[in-house]
Design an enzyme around this catalytic site. Structure first.
Site, PDB file in Angstrom:
ATOM      1  N   SER A 176      19.169  42.919 102.209  1.00 26.51           N
ATOM      2  CA  SER A 176      18.706  41.971 103.127  1.00 26.51           C
ATOM      3  C   SER A 176      19.611  41.744 104.607  1.00 26.51           C
ATOM      4  O   SER A 176      19.533  42.669 105.179  1.00 26.51           O
ATOM      5  CB  SER A 176      18.752  40.584 102.481  1.00 26.51           C
ATOM      6  OG  SER A 176      18.087  39.467 103.092  1.00 26.51           O
ATOM      7  N   HIS A 177      20.108  40.738 104.619  1.00 25.84           N
ATOM      8  CA  HIS A 177      20.900  40.420 106.095  1.00 25.84           C
ATOM      9  C   HIS A 177      22.357  40.696 105.983  1.00 25.84           C
ATOM     10  O   HIS A 177      22.904  40.300 106.840  1.00 25.84           O
ATOM     11  CB  HIS A 177      20.730  38.847 106.154  1.00 25.84           C
ATOM     12  CG  HIS A 177      21.334  37.881 105.079  1.00 25.84           C
ATOM     13  ND1 HIS A 177      20.528  37.775 103.753  1.00 25.84           N
ATOM     14  CD2 HIS A 177      22.292  37.145 104.770  1.00 25.84           C
ATOM     15  CE1 HIS A 177      21.019  37.074 103.035  1.00 25.84           C
ATOM     16  NE2 HIS A 177      22.210  36.808 103.512  1.00 25.84           N
ATOM     17  N   ASP A 198      15.435  39.423 110.223  1.00 27.67           N
ATOM     18  CA  ASP A 198      17.006  39.942 109.516  1.00 27.67           C
ATOM     19  C   ASP A 198      16.826  41.427 108.985  1.00 27.67           C
ATOM     20  O   ASP A 198      15.868  42.270 109.441  1.00 27.67           O
ATOM     21  CB  ASP A 198      17.154  39.088 108.092  1.00 27.67           C
ATOM     22  CG  ASP A 198      16.242  39.466 106.943  1.00 27.67           C
ATOM     23  OD1 ASP A 198      15.143  39.672 107.221  1.00 27.67           O
ATOM     24  OD2 ASP A 198      16.823  39.361 105.951  1.00 27.67           O
ATOM     25  N   ASP A 252      16.035  43.378 106.414  1.00 27.58           N
ATOM     26  CA  ASP A 252      14.789  43.733 105.836  1.00 27.58           C
ATOM     27  C   ASP A 252      13.517  43.096 106.156  1.00 27.58           C
ATOM     28  O   ASP A 252      12.335  43.442 105.611  1.00 27.58           O
ATOM     29  CB  ASP A 252      14.891  44.028 104.261  1.00 27.58           C
ATOM     30  CG  ASP A 252      15.068  42.336 103.714  1.00 27.58           C
ATOM     31  OD1 ASP A 252      15.645  41.501 104.703  1.00 27.58           O
ATOM     32  OD2 ASP A 252      14.644  42.069 102.714  1.00 27.58           O
ATOM     33  N   ASP A 275      12.471  39.684 106.160  1.00 29.04           N
ATOM     34  CA  ASP A 275      11.848  38.685 105.362  1.00 29.04           C
ATOM     35  C   ASP A 275      12.312  37.509 105.908  1.00 29.04           C
ATOM     36  O   ASP A 275      11.517  36.326 105.725  1.00 29.04           O
ATOM     37  CB  ASP A 275      11.998  38.775 103.699  1.00 29.04           C
ATOM     38  CG  ASP A 275      13.369  38.923 103.452  1.00 29.04           C
ATOM     39  OD1 ASP A 275      14.254  38.920 104.185  1.00 29.04           O
ATOM     40  OD2 ASP A 275      13.534  39.110 102.149  1.00 29.04           O
ATOM     41  N   ARG A 276      13.333  37.325 106.750  1.00 29.30           N
ATOM     42  CA  ARG A 276      13.743  36.192 107.305  1.00 29.30           C
ATOM     43  C   ARG A 276      13.305  35.965 108.953  1.00 29.30           C
ATOM     44  O   ARG A 276      13.189  36.869 109.257  1.00 29.30           O
ATOM     45  CB  ARG A 276      15.463  35.832 107.256  1.00 29.30           C
ATOM     46  CG  ARG A 276      15.768  35.679 105.840  1.00 29.30           C
ATOM     47  CD  ARG A 276      17.328  35.560 105.793  1.00 29.30           C
ATOM     48  NE  ARG A 276      17.784  35.423 104.538  1.00 29.30           N
ATOM     49  CZ  ARG A 276      18.920  34.631 104.269  1.00 29.30           C
ATOM     50  NH1 ARG A 276      19.568  34.353 105.187  1.00 29.30           N
ATOM     51  NH2 ARG A 276      19.227  34.350 103.029  1.00 29.30           N
ATOM     52  N   LYS A 323       9.216  36.466 101.168  1.00 30.41           N
ATOM     53  CA  LYS A 323       9.068  35.864 102.576  1.00 30.41           C
ATOM     54  C   LYS A 323       8.666  36.835 103.761  1.00 30.41           C
ATOM     55  O   LYS A 323       8.996  37.764 103.485  1.00 30.41           O
ATOM     56  CB  LYS A 323      10.305  34.827 103.042  1.00 30.41           C
ATOM     57  CG  LYS A 323      11.558  35.619 102.733  1.00 30.41           C
ATOM     58  CD  LYS A 323      12.699  34.601 102.603  1.00 30.41           C
ATOM     59  CE  LYS A 323      13.870  35.419 102.337  1.00 30.41           C
ATOM     60  NZ  LYS A 323      14.831  34.664 101.294  1.00 30.41           N
TER      61      LYS A 323
HETATM   62  C1  G1P Z   1      20.410  32.471  99.786  1.00 31.10           C
HETATM   63  C2  G1P Z   1      19.561  31.119 100.460  1.00 31.10           C
HETATM   64  C3  G1P Z   1      18.252  31.341  99.623  1.00 31.10           C
HETATM   65  C4  G1P Z   1      17.707  32.506  99.637  1.00 31.10           C
HETATM   66  C5  G1P Z   1      18.620  33.548  99.024  1.00 31.10           C
HETATM   67  C6  G1P Z   1      17.942  34.948  99.289  1.00 31.10           C
HETATM   68  O1  G1P Z   1      20.881  32.140  98.432  1.00 31.10           O
HETATM   69  O2  G1P Z   1      20.301  30.218 100.260  1.00 31.10           O
HETATM   70  O3  G1P Z   1      17.470  30.347 100.146  1.00 31.10           O
HETATM   71  O4  G1P Z   1      16.656  32.725  98.787  1.00 31.10           O
HETATM   72  O5  G1P Z   1      19.728  33.488  99.748  1.00 31.10           O
HETATM   73  O6  G1P Z   1      17.407  35.359 100.650  1.00 31.10           O
HETATM   74  P1  G1P Z   1      22.248  31.540  98.284  1.00 31.10           P
HETATM   75  O7  G1P Z   1      23.190  32.445  98.876  1.00 31.10           O
HETATM   76  O8  G1P Z   1      22.195  30.182  98.748  1.00 31.10           O
HETATM   77  O9  G1P Z   1      22.143  31.468  96.513  1.00 31.10           O
HETATM   78 ZN    ZN Z   2      16.193  39.532 103.726  1.00 28.15          ZN
END
Ligand code: G1P
Ligand code: ZN
Length: 542
Positions: free
Chosen positions: A112-113, A276, A278, A280-281, A375
């Protein structure tokens, strides 16, 4: 070509979280590491005769991992794997391909990010035939399998040419290399009024889209510049790089600061957005005005009917618990069902599958709809563009009208990172222990109405999730939420979510941190954050 069965042993710690198995890249590149986990996936979901989608965000090791996964899928008897060209697919595009081709699921390579590179992060996750992340029961079974694994199957063969679009064979399995963008772009064209958006661009509307050297670059260039006619160069950092060019591809004001500088500088574009690693954000920004993700969700829900894909109206709205109640106010005014779910996209899956909600969102820069089961960053950007094109107003005007109509939920999240786990746990335990006595107390001049540890019963399958975060609700509608992150990799991350409601008409244009000052003070007093963790200032404010 020979099919090999390799003897292996369990490797500790292959426990997937909500977003799959995420580890440092060198860990993933270690002997049998990737192979063991992929075999565990196939052992749990079955592989013989099945069709899967495969792709990733293009980070370091993405290309090598894809070759291994393909050789293992072939050796485990898969019929066909649909792969994004170059082994690249954004997460929402992968979700779409799984659904479009009615496959048996898909494997997405992404962290992801999180930063990418030889010393940064890598990840693998499995998505179900509905296109959404595997639920806990399935990931638990995968984890269990990794603790008992003794062999895996793999073809010994040359690399498949993933640069070439079309069908090839690997040990009898069809490898179908597809353009990563085409089907996704068609889906977007089916949802949004591309003519209206194109007319807005040709009328001089200016935008800056920061793809942060991550996967959305090619998608954004094709959709925004090629199909919608945005000026060349609208998409910046558009070439995905294995290390994201050293960027931290997390679209928030801290990490996407170059975009923020531009949007708050001289002669800013009309609209800014970032996505981000991948894809999705998303973060959206107007000229001189930041749109908080909670407000973005509310505005999208209130205006979705302006886009052709949602012209008949939306079924309902869901938000994660820590997300502000701005969307609830929209749902209430529109007579729609509104759901409050625990943190994590997987909790939206059942509601979407059951047709109870159309639009979902999280405060963590995630918004999406029933078009896929993830997302979707570019989807949110395009829905905003569609709304701007129809309403012919600026982002600032749209927000001002929204707040005037619904009131404003001032909102901010404060993150305290890399806290010693024991200290963070002790703080949460003490706070949880004090909840019963909080209702009715006054703190920092604010009256506490109720306090609890959020629990959720899934309205579709009845499953219960407990201890999802401490909520402290105040009589004036303000709220404090505290929970520990489930995705951090170093120590514990405390997330403090702050919210205060202003009904207007006055007091709708304050600075959020100032508006929230009493709530912030109350949170520090109640949870004794400094006493427990030694921290009085957050590392990241969004
Ligand atoms: C974080 C975000 C949450 C999201 C997740 C995956 O999780 O707060 O909303 O769904 O990344 O992208 P957290 O680190 O808070 O558990
Ligand atoms: Zn992501």
């Amino acid at each position: 070509m020979t099919k090999l069965t390799i003897a292996t042993q369990p490797i500790a710690g292959q426990k997937p979280g909500t977003s799959g198995l995420r580890k440092k890249t060198p860990v993933f590149m270690g002997p049998h590491y990737l192979e063991n986990f992929v075999q565990a996936i196939f052992d749990v979901v079955g592989c013989a005769g099945k069709t899967f989608v495969l792709g990733g965000d293009g980070r370091y090791f993405n290309d090598r991992a894809a070759q291994v996964i393909l050789r293992m899928a072939a050796a485990n008897g898969a019929a066909r794997v649909i792969v994004g060209q170059g082994a690249v697919l954004s997460t929402p595009a992968a979700s779409h391909l799984i659904r479009l081709n009615k496959t048996d699921g898909g494997i997405i390579m992404s962290a992801s990010h999180n930063p990418g590179g030889p010393k940064e992060d890598f990840g693998v996750k499995f998505n179900m035939p509905n296109g959404g992340p595997a639920p806990e029961g399935v990931t638990e079974a995968m984890y269990k399998r990794t603790t008992e694994i003794s062999e895996y199957h793999i073809w010994e063969s040359q690399d498949v040419d993933l640069g070439k679009i079309g069908r090839q064979s690997l040990g009898g399995m069809i490898v179908e290399v597809v353009d990563p963008v085409t089907d996704y772009a068609m889906l977007m064209e089916s949802l949004f009024d591309f003519k209206a958006i194109a007319a807005m661009f040709s009328g001089g509307f200016r935008m800056r889209m920061d793809s942060m050297c991550a996967v959305t670059g090619p998608y954004a260039v094709e959709i925004l510049e090629n199909r919608l006619g945005a000026a060349k160069g609208t998409v910046v950092n558009a070439v995905p790089l294995p290390d994201f060019g050293g960027m931290h591809p997390d679209p928030n004001p801290t990490w996407a600061h170059a975009l923020m500088d531009e949007m708050f500088g001289q002669n800013p574009p009309d609209f800014g957005a970032a996505s981000d690693g991948d894809g999705d954000r998303n973060m959206v920004v107007g000229a001189g005005i930041y749109v908080s993700p909670s407000d973005s969700l509310a505005v999208l829900a209130a205006n979705a009917h302006l886009a052709p894909g949602y012209a008949k109206g939306i079924a309902g709205v869901a938000r994660s618990m820590p997300t502000s109640a701005a969307a609830d106010r929209v749902a209430k005014a529109m007579g729609l069902e509104c759901f409050e779910t625990p943190t994590g996209w997987k909790f939206f899956g059942n509601l979407l599958d059951a047709g109870r909600v159309t639009i979902c969102g999280e405060e963590s820069f995630g918004t999406g709809s029933d078009h896929v089961r993830e997302k979707d960053g570019l989807w949110a950007v395009l829905l905003w563009l569609n709304i701007l094109a129809v309403r012919k107003q600026s982002v600032a005007q749209i927000l001002a009208e929204h707040w005037a109509k619904f009131g404003r939920n001032y909102y901010s999240r404060h993150d305290f990172e890399a806290i010693e786990t024991a200290k963070a746990d002790a703080m949460m335990a003490e706070l949880r222990g004090s909840l019963a006595g909080l209702a009715g107390r006054e703190i920092e001049g604010m009256q506490i109405a109720a306090a609890d540890d959020f629990a959720y019963t899934d309205p579709v399958d009845g499953s219960v999730s407990k201890a999802q975060g401490v909520r402290i609700m105040f009589a004036d509608g303000s709220r404090i939420v505290l929970r520990l992150s489930g995705t951090g990799t170093e120590g514990a991350t405390l997330r403090l979510y702050l919210e205060r409601y202003s009904a207007g008409p006055q007091g709708l244009d304050l600075d959020p941190q100032q508006a929230l000052a009493p709530v912030i003070r109350a949170a520090h007093t109640l949870a004794a954050i400094a006493t427990h963790t030694g921290r009085s200032e957050p590392d990241v404010i969004t």
